[in-house]
Scaffold this active site. Structure first.
Site, PDB file in Angstrom:
ATOM      1  N   ARG A  68       0.856  -1.195   0.000  1.00 37.13           N
ATOM      2  CA  ARG A  68       0.000   0.000   0.000  1.00 37.13           C
ATOM      3  C   ARG A  68       0.889   1.242   0.000  1.00 37.13           C
ATOM      4  O   ARG A  68       1.885   1.289   0.722  1.00 37.13           O
ATOM      5  CB  ARG A  68      -0.895  -0.024   1.226  1.00 37.13           C
ATOM      6  CG  ARG A  68      -1.897   1.127   1.371  1.00 37.13           C
ATOM      7  CD  ARG A  68      -2.721   0.850   2.615  1.00 37.13           C
ATOM      8  NE  ARG A  68      -3.821   1.781   2.826  1.00 37.13           N
ATOM      9  CZ  ARG A  68      -3.890   2.680   3.793  1.00 37.13           C
ATOM     10  NH1 ARG A  68      -2.885   2.814   4.646  1.00 37.13           N
ATOM     11  NH2 ARG A  68      -4.948   3.453   3.936  1.00 37.13           N
ATOM     12  N   GLU A 161      -9.362   7.436   5.364  1.00 35.97           N
ATOM     13  CA  GLU A 161     -10.088   7.564   6.638  1.00 35.97           C
ATOM     14  C   GLU A 161     -11.055   8.758   6.602  1.00 35.97           C
ATOM     15  O   GLU A 161     -10.932   9.715   7.352  1.00 35.97           O
ATOM     16  CB  GLU A 161      -9.115   7.682   7.808  1.00 35.97           C
ATOM     17  CG  GLU A 161      -8.326   6.398   8.047  1.00 35.97           C
ATOM     18  CD  GLU A 161      -7.489   6.430   9.313  1.00 35.97           C
ATOM     19  OE1 GLU A 161      -7.268   5.356   9.897  1.00 35.97           O
ATOM     20  OE2 GLU A 161      -7.039   7.528   9.715  1.00 35.97           O
ATOM     21  N   GLU A 274      -5.488  -1.034   7.710  1.00 35.78           N
ATOM     22  CA  GLU A 274      -4.492  -0.493   8.636  1.00 35.78           C
ATOM     23  C   GLU A 274      -4.665  -1.169   9.984  1.00 35.78           C
ATOM     24  O   GLU A 274      -5.769  -1.204  10.534  1.00 35.78           O
ATOM     25  CB  GLU A 274      -4.649   1.027   8.829  1.00 35.78           C
ATOM     26  CG  GLU A 274      -4.313   1.875   7.633  1.00 35.78           C
ATOM     27  CD  GLU A 274      -4.348   3.364   7.967  1.00 35.78           C
ATOM     28  OE1 GLU A 274      -4.194   3.715   9.163  1.00 35.78           O
ATOM     29  OE2 GLU A 274      -4.537   4.167   7.034  1.00 35.78           O
TER      30      GLU A 274
END
Length: 360
Positions: A68, A161, A274
């Site tokens: 990522r 997020e 995450e």
């Protein structure tokens, strides 16, 4: 917390142990800081036998399938670290090592998270119509550059997020106002689909607090209710952050329930994109969840944590698990109140946390 630079880092490879047939097809790490660490001369990576290797080779041998990478629009610090040029070079290394690439668009010149979603300076004066067009063009042109470089990202995350929206103030979803956010996300999705990348990458929406089903439901229901973002066509994956050190409510019971509810309610692929566990955390700012307090703050604890998150994912139909920045020596706390969340041992000696990905 930033820590003093270490000149040598040992990441273990259990080379005689073949990878298991894992239920999680996407087993990954965020390795965005790798080239920056190398440019500042802080880190070299070595196998347990003392042979220097690029980090990507160690990741591949340790069971990682996908890396990522965060993409910032026009960062000014650290010689443009995390910009498009930086990401293309890093992605080329991943591809050469046989790793898939997952691009995380922050749509900012700096960090984007629930508390920070700063509109890029070049877009700061745009109205919503112009901003939506800028998002579309930037997304498409960035991915076209990947395609031109011969790199086809498998996953593209459109906003990092984004529980509180993105591209503030226009894209902020405060007071349940999801209209602008839906429009911006639709533009981002269209930019992915209209890009030259073949096959079209899977498109991800990413929120924090994976364990919090009530917030997840409020957000997705609010987004879909306003129209403008198509629940069926505009995205493929629900991505989630799950950290144990920010809330005592981040229990495995709550995580499993939330994952099951997300799958049932929206019918999308789900991933934990995450997560971290500390090997040292003498002064945590928050109480850890009750059902993880038996996991030690150690190398073995990191392995246990990853295995348990993977088990929850597999049981609830997830397809991926990503550890956040396991080798960022210049930032060993990784933004938490814990001292060391890396998968490298603090003294610089060999450790086996990373190889847990061969077991999930």
């Amino acid at each position: 917390m930033r820590t003093p630079a270490l000149q040598s880092v040992f990441l273990p490879l259990l080379l005689l142990t073949p990878p298991s047939l894992a239920a999680l097809p996407y087993r990954g790490v965020d390795w965005s800081s790798t080239a920056l660490e190398e440019l500042t001369g802080k880190t070299t990576y070595q196998t347990p036998s003392g042979v220097a290797q690029p980090l990507e080779a160690i990741l591949k041998s340790s069971g990682i399938t996908t890396v990522r990478q965060r993409l910032w629009n026009n960062p000014t610090a650290d010689a443009g670290a995390y910009n498009l040029t930086y990401n293309l070079a890093l992605a080329a290394r991943a591809k050469a090592a046989g790793l898939d690439v997952y691009v995380d668009f922050h749509y900012s010149d700096t960090w984007a998270d629930p508390a920070h979603q700063t509109t890029p300076a070049a877009w700061a004066r745009l109205g919503i119509d112009e901003l939506a067009d800028a998002v579309y063009r930037y997304t498409k042109e960035s991915l076209d550059a990947f395609a031109e470089a011969g790199i086809a990202p498998t996953i593209v995350e459109i906003g990092n997020e984004i529980r509180q929206g993105m591209l503030w103030p226009l894209g902020r979803n405060n007071f349940n106002n999801f209209g602008n956010l839906a429009r911006l996300l639709h533009s981002a999705s269209a930019g992915v689909k209209d890009s030259a990348v073949v096959p079209t990458p899977k498109i991800m929406l990413h929120l924090d607090n994976a364990w919090d089903w009530a917030t997840q439901k409020w957000w997705y229901d609010g987004l879909f209710a306003v129209g403008g973002f198509d629940q069926r066509e505009d995205f493929d994956i629900i991505g989630l952050s799950h950290y144990p050190f920010y809330s005592p409510d981040a229990t495995f019971v709550n995580l499993r329930s939330s994952l099951a509810n997300l799958k049932r309610a929206y019918g999308k692929e789900t991933m934990i994109v995450e997560t971290d566990w500390p090997s040292s955390c003498p002064r945590p700012a928050h109480v850890f969840p009750s059902d993880v307090r038996s996991i030690p703050f150690s190398v073995e604890g990191q392995q246990t944590w990853v295995k348990q998150v993977a088990a929850a994912c597999e049981d609830e139909g997830c397809t991926g698990l990503f550890y956040w920045e396991p080798a960022w020596i210049g930032n060993a706390g990784l933004g938490s109140s814990c001292e060391w969340n890396l998968m490298v041992e603090q003294s610089g000696k060999a450790m086996s946390s990373l190889d847990v990905f061969n077991e999930i």
